[in-house]
Design an enzyme around this catalytic site. Sequence first.
Site, PDB file in Angstrom:
ATOM      1  N   TYR A 194      -9.045   1.184   4.851  1.00  0.00           N
ATOM      2  CA  TYR A 194      -7.618   0.896   5.056  1.00  0.00           C
ATOM      3  C   TYR A 194      -7.335   0.486   6.502  1.00  0.00           C
ATOM      4  O   TYR A 194      -6.429  -0.311   6.765  1.00  0.00           O
ATOM      5  CB  TYR A 194      -6.781   2.122   4.692  1.00  0.00           C
ATOM      6  N   HIS A 242      -2.116   0.909  -0.703  1.00  0.00           N
ATOM      7  CA  HIS A 242      -1.911   2.350  -0.579  1.00  0.00           C
ATOM      8  C   HIS A 242      -0.646   2.807  -1.293  1.00  0.00           C
ATOM      9  O   HIS A 242      -0.647   3.834  -1.989  1.00  0.00           O
ATOM     10  CB  HIS A 242      -1.841   2.740   0.895  1.00  0.00           C
TER      11      HIS A 242
END
Length: 250
Positions: A28, A40
């Site tokens: 991420y 996310h």
Amino acid sequence: MHLFITLTPQKELELPVHYNHLVQAAVYGTIDPELAVFLHDKGYESGSRRFKLFTFSRVSGRFEANRDKNTLRFTGDVSLTLSSPVNDFCQSIANGFLTRGQIRLGSHFAEVKAVTVRQFTVRGEKVLLRTLSPVVAYSTMRRLDGRKYTCYFQPGDPDYSGLIENNLRKKYQAFFNREAPPGEVKVRKTGNLKMNLVNYKGTIIKGYSGLMELTGPTELLQMAVDGGLGGKNAQGFGCVEMVVSGNEQF
């Protein structure tokens, strides 16, 4: 699409035995911020289910286990594999690795030595897969008192293939925004499988690793190869690579 990443730790890389969350955070933190927020917070939707549509392997390399500290100390280069059917994700993660030149795994940094891209293409309705991280198949059930619990399944269980097929169909629908093609998906273990228990942020997850033969619609087999096999892919489960496909002899 698969990305094979070779990393050179700046110092000896010492990770906790259960390090999936550290790799997930590195992913991420490497991709484009807008894409990271989308994956996310939302992801690709199929009914009430949401899928990130990426997965990653275990960290591979020479290591020594420290039982007292419950850590793994890697010596030398290590490798990591990521896969996804989403071209934007693959491009973003590759660009991020090459542009930054390093990633952070917990308190350790590793330099990106090489990034290799490969597309495994399924040809036909049969494929042999090698797991790069454990495959998880599970169902959430309720006790008599109403409390929920998670039941994990292994290849050979009556419900296993059905759970894998249902998961692949939902991923396909979420990604392509259309119903998956008809046809049954069957999973058969090839040789001995190893059971793996992984502690992910305090939750024990059970998966299996080894060789698995899948038969079914080509499109769903391709989704398994690219998007991951089974559940909890974005937490580092179900990353696979293709050994042989189609009419090749297993």
